[in-house]
Structures are given as C-alpha cells and as structure tokens.
Design an enzyme around this catalytic site. Structure first.
Site, PDB file in Angstrom:
ATOM      1  N   LYS A  85       0.917  -0.926  -0.130  1.00  0.00           N
ATOM      2  CA  LYS A  85       0.227   0.069  -0.202  1.00  0.00           C
ATOM      3  C   LYS A  85       0.816   1.265   0.329  1.00  0.00           C
ATOM      4  CE  LYS A  85      -4.423  -1.976   1.720  1.00  0.00           C
ATOM      5  NZ  LYS A  85      -5.261  -2.332   3.306  1.00  0.00           N
ATOM      6  N   GLN A 115      -4.928  -1.189   9.059  1.00  0.00           N
ATOM      7  CA  GLN A 115      -4.939  -2.786   8.740  1.00  0.00           C
ATOM      8  C   GLN A 115      -5.137  -3.718   9.987  1.00  0.00           C
ATOM      9  OE1 GLN A 115      -3.960  -3.094   5.614  1.00  0.00           O
ATOM     10  NE2 GLN A 115      -4.141  -5.653   5.576  1.00  0.00           N
ATOM     11  N   ASP A 137     -11.205   3.167   3.576  1.00  0.00           N
ATOM     12  CA  ASP A 137     -11.205   1.254   3.098  1.00  0.00           C
ATOM     13  C   ASP A 137     -13.074   1.635   4.062  1.00  0.00           C
ATOM     14  OD1 ASP A 137      -9.823  -0.571   3.830  1.00  0.00           O
ATOM     15  OD2 ASP A 137      -9.310  -0.146   6.205  1.00  0.00           O
TER      16      ASP A 137
END
Ligand code: GUN
Length: 284
Positions: free
Chosen positions: A54, A98, A121
């Site tokens: 990422k 995460q 997200d």
C-alpha cells in the site's frame, strides 16, 4: 468453454496510472497531494506485506504517505489518540487501520473513531449504511474493485443470479450490497449454508471470499458463469492459491480471475481511488 481471463493486474495498473495523472493535474493547479495514513499495530506477517504494498503504491501514484507502524503493545487509547490527530490533519485525506489488530484492541471502536469522510476502507457504519441505502459514498476497496473489473467484461449485471460465498464485513456483505444496487438477484452463502454446491451451480456470477484454498470446486460452476476469486492463500510450497479450484473452473466459466494477479491488485488501486476522491471531493 475456456474462460477469458479477467486481468486484475492490468486493470489495476490502468487505474493507478489514471489516478497518478489526475494527481499531477491537481497539483499543477495548486492543490495538495492526497495524503493516506495506513496504521498498522503489531507485526502480523501478511499485514506487513499488504502495508508495504500500500505504501509503495501510494508513493508511485504521487500521494503523501503518512503511515504509522505501532508496536503490538500499543494501547487502545493510544490508537484512538492517533486517529483523533489524523482526523484533524488537513494533509490527511484517508485513514485506514490494517486488520487484524492484536487481541487487546477493539477494532469496532477504532473504525468508528475514523471520520466517515476519511474512512477510505468504507468500514465505518456510516459508510456501510450509505451503501445499504443506495446512497454510497466511500465503498470497501475489494468489492468495489471487483465491480470495476466486472464493468470491464461489458456484461450487464441487472437480473443476473449472483452468488456471494463468504459473509465478511470486508468482502461478502458489501459485495452483496454493490451487486444488489446494480439490480442483480443476490444470494449470500456462509458457513451455515446448506448445499453450497447447489447454490453455486445456479449462479451466473460467483464471487468467493472465504480464505480456504480450493474450497469451491470447479465442477460446481455453471457453464458460462463469471467466476471472481477473492481468496489469496499461501500453500506449504510457498505458492499462492485462490478459494476456487481454478484449473477445473476455467474450463466451465466465461470469465475468471486468476490468483495471483486477479482481485488482489484491485484492492490497492481502489484504496488510492477512494483517497483521491476525498482529496479532491470528486464525489464524497
Ligand atoms: N485486512 C484485509 N483486508 C483489509 C482491508 O481491505 N483493509 C484493512 N484495513 N485491513 C484489511
């Protein structure tokens, strides 16, 4: 029938290049670079790989990377305080934590602390509710990336029998909502589903995200179905393998995603896309 390959690697590269071009266009007009904060708590090995990828994609697309790696001993309060700081920072447009997080961290409270307009997200209950009420704003990256891939086939989703296998908050449930919003007839299967083979066997479109290697057998697939495999499982020999028995399924499907090089690269490209939307208020 031998399936056409839905090449996520190529589609993601095209998307990342168009994002990079848009960033340079915006910067040339005096706007800020999109800022993305990826927070990782602890040292989960798979997460370390995802976070590294990422960060790399972020830098390549011309974003500002403001990621933070915190030790596994970090307290819930410390993570919440970091999110408060990032929420208030005008250079930060997207924040993700995460998953999974260590056991002493409550992920629901962490996700709810992220400002819904920086929740790239798409996991905050506000954004889940927007998607469920057909007013989507920020949508979860993996299912939205799958929608981008499906658009590339040119096949209308309206009226298709879609079967989603796996009911997670990250993949299955938002996938169901995205397909429903495109007027597919959606069935969602999970570990309590009876006759999984029968459900899969009547699907025009199957999306599988369960994390169990080769769980969906190739001979369950209806002739001509579209098969989307979200699973990425590392086998004992080090090779990656999906949740669908690929070699058999590809002889029945019309379109299929490979593993690796299918859905995986789309997740990161869509994360960049979401962050850019926030930065330039493209539709958030
Ligand atoms: N862990 C596995 N997939 C994801 C994802 O899409 N976002 C976050 N934050 N964590 C994950």
């Amino acid at each position: 029938m031998t399936a056409k390959i839905l090449d996520g690697k190529a589609i993601a590269e095209e998307l990342r290049n168009s994002i990079k071009d848009e960033v340079e266009r915006q910067v040339a007009q005096g706007n800020k670079r999109p800022g993305l904060a990826v927070i990782m708590v602890g040292e989960d090995p798979a997460s370390q790989v995802y976070v590294r990828n990422k960060k790399l994609a972020c830098e390549k697309a011309g974003f500002k990377d403001v990621s933070e790696v915190l030790p596994a001993s970090t307290s819930q309060e410390e993570v919440l305080a970091l999110i408060d700081k990032l929420n208030a920072d005008d250079d930060v447009h997207g924040i993700i934590v995460q998953l999974p997080v260590p056991d002493h961290i409550n992920p629901e409270e962490i996700i709810e602390r992220i400002h819904p307009c920086k929740d790239v997200d798409g996991f905050h209950p506000y954004n889940v509710g927007r998607l469920a009420t057909r007013m989507p704003q920020l949508m979860p990256c993996t299912p939205h990336g799958v929608m981008t891939m499906l658009a590339k086939t040119g096949i209308p989703l309206r009226g298709l029998n879609a079967v989603v296998v796996g009911a997670s908050n990250i993949v299955g449930v938002p996938m169901m909502l995205e397909l429903l919003n495109e007027r597919a007839t959606v069935t969602i299967c999970h570990s309590a589903t009876k006759d999984l083979a029968e459900q899969v066997g009547r699907a025009d479109l199957v999306v599988v995200g369960v994390g169990i290697p080769n769980m969906v057998k190739g001979d369950w697939i209806k002739d001509g179905a579209i098969v989307i495999d979200v699973g990425i499982n590392r086998m004992d020999d080090g090779k990656l393998c999906g949740d669908v028995e690929y070699d058999v399924a590809k002889e029945k499907a019309s379109w299929i995603t490979p593993v690796p090089g299918g859905v995986g690269p789309m997740t990161i490209a869509t994360l960049l896309e979401n962050t850019m939307k926030v930065a330039y208020q493209l539709d958030c």
